[in-house]
Scaffold this active site. Structure first.
Site, PDB file in Angstrom:
ATOM      1  N   ASN A   9     -78.671  -3.847   3.758  1.00 48.84           N
ATOM      2  CA  ASN A   9     -79.637  -3.800   4.863  1.00 48.84           C
ATOM      3  C   ASN A   9     -80.653  -4.916   4.648  1.00 48.84           C
ATOM      4  O   ASN A   9     -81.517  -4.809   3.788  1.00 48.84           O
ATOM      5  CB  ASN A   9     -80.331  -2.421   4.855  1.00 48.84           C
ATOM      6  CG  ASN A   9     -81.500  -2.344   5.819  1.00 48.84           C
ATOM      7  OD1 ASN A   9     -81.640  -3.187   6.708  1.00 48.84           O
ATOM      8  ND2 ASN A   9     -82.341  -1.335   5.642  1.00 48.84           N
ATOM      9  N   TRP A  10     -80.528  -5.962   5.446  1.00 54.44           N
ATOM     10  CA  TRP A  10     -81.409  -7.129   5.258  1.00 54.44           C
ATOM     11  C   TRP A  10     -82.812  -6.895   5.818  1.00 54.44           C
ATOM     12  O   TRP A  10     -83.694  -7.731   5.633  1.00 54.44           O
ATOM     13  CB  TRP A  10     -80.790  -8.366   5.917  1.00 54.44           C
ATOM     14  CG  TRP A  10     -79.685  -8.981   5.111  1.00 54.44           C
ATOM     15  CD1 TRP A  10     -79.049  -8.442   4.033  1.00 54.44           C
ATOM     16  CD2 TRP A  10     -79.081 -10.265   5.310  1.00 54.44           C
ATOM     17  NE1 TRP A  10     -78.085  -9.302   3.546  1.00 54.44           N
ATOM     18  CE2 TRP A  10     -78.087 -10.428   4.326  1.00 54.44           C
ATOM     19  CE3 TRP A  10     -79.271 -11.287   6.238  1.00 54.44           C
ATOM     20  CZ2 TRP A  10     -77.304 -11.582   4.235  1.00 54.44           C
ATOM     21  CZ3 TRP A  10     -78.484 -12.434   6.159  1.00 54.44           C
ATOM     22  CH2 TRP A  10     -77.521 -12.576   5.159  1.00 54.44           C
ATOM     23  N   LYS A  11     -82.985  -5.793   6.561  1.00 51.88           N
ATOM     24  CA  LYS A  11     -84.273  -5.534   7.218  1.00 51.88           C
ATOM     25  C   LYS A  11     -84.673  -6.776   8.042  1.00 51.88           C
ATOM     26  O   LYS A  11     -83.800  -7.432   8.594  1.00 51.88           O
ATOM     27  CB  LYS A  11     -85.330  -5.144   6.189  1.00 51.88           C
ATOM     28  CG  LYS A  11     -84.822  -4.060   5.220  1.00 51.88           C
ATOM     29  CD  LYS A  11     -85.884  -3.451   4.394  1.00 51.88           C
ATOM     30  CE  LYS A  11     -85.234  -2.564   3.346  1.00 51.88           C
ATOM     31  NZ  LYS A  11     -86.159  -1.663   2.699  1.00 51.88           N
ATOM     32  N   HIS A  94     -83.147   5.316   9.549  1.00 53.59           N
ATOM     33  CA  HIS A  94     -83.709   4.727   8.323  1.00 53.59           C
ATOM     34  C   HIS A  94     -85.168   5.180   8.193  1.00 53.59           C
ATOM     35  O   HIS A  94     -85.899   5.267   9.193  1.00 53.59           O
ATOM     36  CB  HIS A  94     -83.624   3.201   8.383  1.00 53.59           C
ATOM     37  CG  HIS A  94     -83.937   2.567   7.059  1.00 53.59           C
ATOM     38  ND1 HIS A  94     -85.231   2.398   6.615  1.00 53.59           N
ATOM     39  CD2 HIS A  94     -83.138   2.107   6.068  1.00 53.59           C
ATOM     40  CE1 HIS A  94     -85.206   1.849   5.404  1.00 53.59           C
ATOM     41  NE2 HIS A  94     -83.939   1.662   5.056  1.00 53.59           N
ATOM     42  N   GLU A  96     -87.802   3.752   7.285  1.00 55.66           N
ATOM     43  CA  GLU A  96     -88.834   2.848   7.812  1.00 55.66           C
ATOM     44  C   GLU A  96     -89.000   3.039   9.312  1.00 55.66           C
ATOM     45  O   GLU A  96     -90.061   2.761   9.866  1.00 55.66           O
ATOM     46  CB  GLU A  96     -88.492   1.391   7.447  1.00 55.66           C
ATOM     47  CG  GLU A  96     -88.716   1.133   5.965  1.00 55.66           C
ATOM     48  CD  GLU A  96     -87.984  -0.070   5.407  1.00 55.66           C
ATOM     49  OE1 GLU A  96     -87.436  -0.878   6.178  1.00 55.66           O
ATOM     50  OE2 GLU A  96     -87.947  -0.175   4.164  1.00 55.66           O
ATOM     51  N   GLU A 165     -81.418   8.355   0.787  1.00 58.49           N
ATOM     52  CA  GLU A 165     -82.379   7.344   0.354  1.00 58.49           C
ATOM     53  C   GLU A 165     -83.739   7.992   0.128  1.00 58.49           C
ATOM     54  O   GLU A 165     -84.510   8.186   1.094  1.00 58.49           O
ATOM     55  CB  GLU A 165     -82.529   6.271   1.420  1.00 58.49           C
ATOM     56  CG  GLU A 165     -81.258   5.538   1.750  1.00 58.49           C
ATOM     57  CD  GLU A 165     -81.575   4.177   2.327  1.00 58.49           C
ATOM     58  OE1 GLU A 165     -81.277   3.181   1.667  1.00 58.49           O
ATOM     59  OE2 GLU A 165     -82.160   4.108   3.419  1.00 58.49           O
ATOM     60  N   GLY A 171     -87.562   0.050  -1.769  1.00 60.03           N
ATOM     61  CA  GLY A 171     -88.398  -1.149  -1.862  1.00 60.03           C
ATOM     62  C   GLY A 171     -89.497  -1.058  -2.908  1.00 60.03           C
ATOM     63  O   GLY A 171     -90.395  -1.893  -2.936  1.00 60.03           O
ATOM     64  N   SER A 210     -83.657   0.973  -4.208  1.00 60.54           N
ATOM     65  CA  SER A 210     -83.764   0.048  -5.342  1.00 60.54           C
ATOM     66  C   SER A 210     -82.485  -0.012  -6.178  1.00 60.54           C
ATOM     67  O   SER A 210     -82.532  -0.166  -7.397  1.00 60.54           O
ATOM     68  CB  SER A 210     -84.976   0.410  -6.214  1.00 60.54           C
ATOM     69  OG  SER A 210     -86.173   0.297  -5.454  1.00 60.54           O
ATOM     70  N   GLY A 231     -81.112  -2.629  -0.059  1.00 63.66           N
ATOM     71  CA  GLY A 231     -82.073  -3.436   0.688  1.00 63.66           C
ATOM     72  C   GLY A 231     -82.311  -4.754  -0.022  1.00 63.66           C
ATOM     73  O   GLY A 231     -81.535  -5.706   0.103  1.00 63.66           O
ATOM     74  N   GLY A 232     -83.392  -4.822  -0.792  1.00 63.69           N
ATOM     75  CA  GLY A 232     -83.813  -6.069  -1.430  1.00 63.69           C
ATOM     76  C   GLY A 232     -82.695  -6.817  -2.151  1.00 63.69           C
ATOM     77  O   GLY A 232     -82.546  -8.033  -1.988  1.00 63.69           O
TER      78      GLY A 232
HETATM   79  C1  PEP Z   1     -83.100   0.319   2.186  1.00 62.64           C
HETATM   80  O1  PEP Z   1     -83.942  -0.249   2.866  1.00 62.64           O
HETATM   81  O2  PEP Z   1     -82.243   1.009   2.741  1.00 62.64           O
HETATM   82  C2  PEP Z   1     -83.142   0.182   0.726  1.00 62.64           C
HETATM   83  C3  PEP Z   1     -82.381   0.941   0.002  1.00 62.64           C
HETATM   84  O3  PEP Z   1     -84.019  -0.775   0.234  1.00 62.64           O
HETATM   85  P1  PEP Z   1     -84.179  -1.212  -1.313  1.00 62.64           P
HETATM   86  O4  PEP Z   1     -82.796  -1.367  -1.894  1.00 62.64           O
HETATM   87  O5  PEP Z   1     -84.935  -2.497  -1.263  1.00 62.64           O
HETATM   88  O6  PEP Z   1     -84.918  -0.108  -2.002  1.00 62.64           O
END
Ligand code: PEP
Length: 248
Positions: A9-11, A94, A96, A165, A171, A210, A231-232
């Site tokens: 997920n590049w956001k 999600h 966010e 999640e 994040g 993460s 994500g990141g």
């Molecule tokens: C996400 O946004 O779904 C996620 C898991 O982010 P991160 O890996 O950066 O925690």
């Protein structure tokens, strides 16, 4: 056997150049077994992803959708528009977006619209730190799962993927321990089992929060973790590739 799935997920990050770099890096890549890999860039890059991922093991996914088929919804994108650009998977719910007011009812409608367009909805569920500290993890995540799965026609349920999640791990660099992740995801599998044992055996559960190359293998080794939503760490091609290698 459940096919492992790694989704990035590049956001609101990335560029057309980064899409091309991922396409080039994964072209001809040797990935474990039947692993599925999806990259979810922002909407404007989906056309570039359709081009750059052709002939590679990468599929393109989206980060959300509007459940309406068309109309006066400024700034929104429908399921059929995503399908037209080769999207195969789409996140719904999600955290966010839930934090910005998306409700369980809206998430259900998004999942239905995705299924109508033959997209795989990746339903995101997870508890906040406050809810975890109050001992409400199980109740929160099962409520979020039930809000989508229960009203769906039984034959459509099996096409979903669920991503657990924990909000406090997204994040933040904090990862649920493999035991914590397994406990929550085992609870989801148990809930599915009570609904339908074939569904429970076949539906894929992803861990997100993460996840990175350094902790992926340990998490993915747990019995109810069938893949990851990243994500990141999905923004760096080497890191993302290394996570994919752990998913064999
Ligand atoms: C996400 O946004 O779904 C996620 C898991 O982010 P991160 O890996 O950066 O925690």
């Amino acid at each position: 056997m459940r096919t492992p799935l790694i989704a990035g997920n590049w956001k609101m990050n990335g560029s057309a150049e980064k899409i091309r770099a991922f396409g080039e890096a994964f072209a001809g890549a040797r990935l474990p077994g039947t692993l599925e890999v999806v990259v979810m860039p922002p909407f404007p890059y989906l056309a570039e992803a359709q081009r750059a991922f052709a002939g590679t093991p990468l599929a393109a996914g989206a980060q959300t959708l509007n459940p309406e088929p068309a109309g006066a919804h400024t700034g929104e994108v429908s399921a059929s528009m995503l399908a037209e650009f080769g999207v195969t998977h789409v996140l719904v719910g999600h955290s966010e977006r839930r934090q910005q007011g998306e409700t369980d009812e809206q998430v259900y409608r998004q999942a239905c619209a995705a299924l109508d367009a033959d997209l795989v909805p990746v339903l995101c569920v997870g508890e906040t730190l406050e809810q975890r500290n109050a001992g409400a993890t199980r109740e929160v995540i099962l409520r979020q799962v039930a809000a989508v799965l229960e009203p769906l026609e039984p034959a459509r349920r099996e096409r979903l993927v669920i991503a657990y999640e924990p909000v406090w791990a997204i994040g933040t660099g904090l990862t649920a321990t493999p035991d914590e992740a397994q406990a929550a995801m085992g609870a989801i599998r148990g809930w599915l089992e009570a609904l339908n044992s074939d569904l429970a055996a076949g539906l894929r559960l992803l861990y997100g929060g993460s996840m990175k190359a350094g902790n992926a293998a340990e998490l993915l080794a747990r019995p109810d973790i069938d893949g990851g939503l990243i994500g990141g760490a999905s923004l760096q091609v080497d890191e993302f590739f290394a996570i994919c290698q752990s998913a064999g």
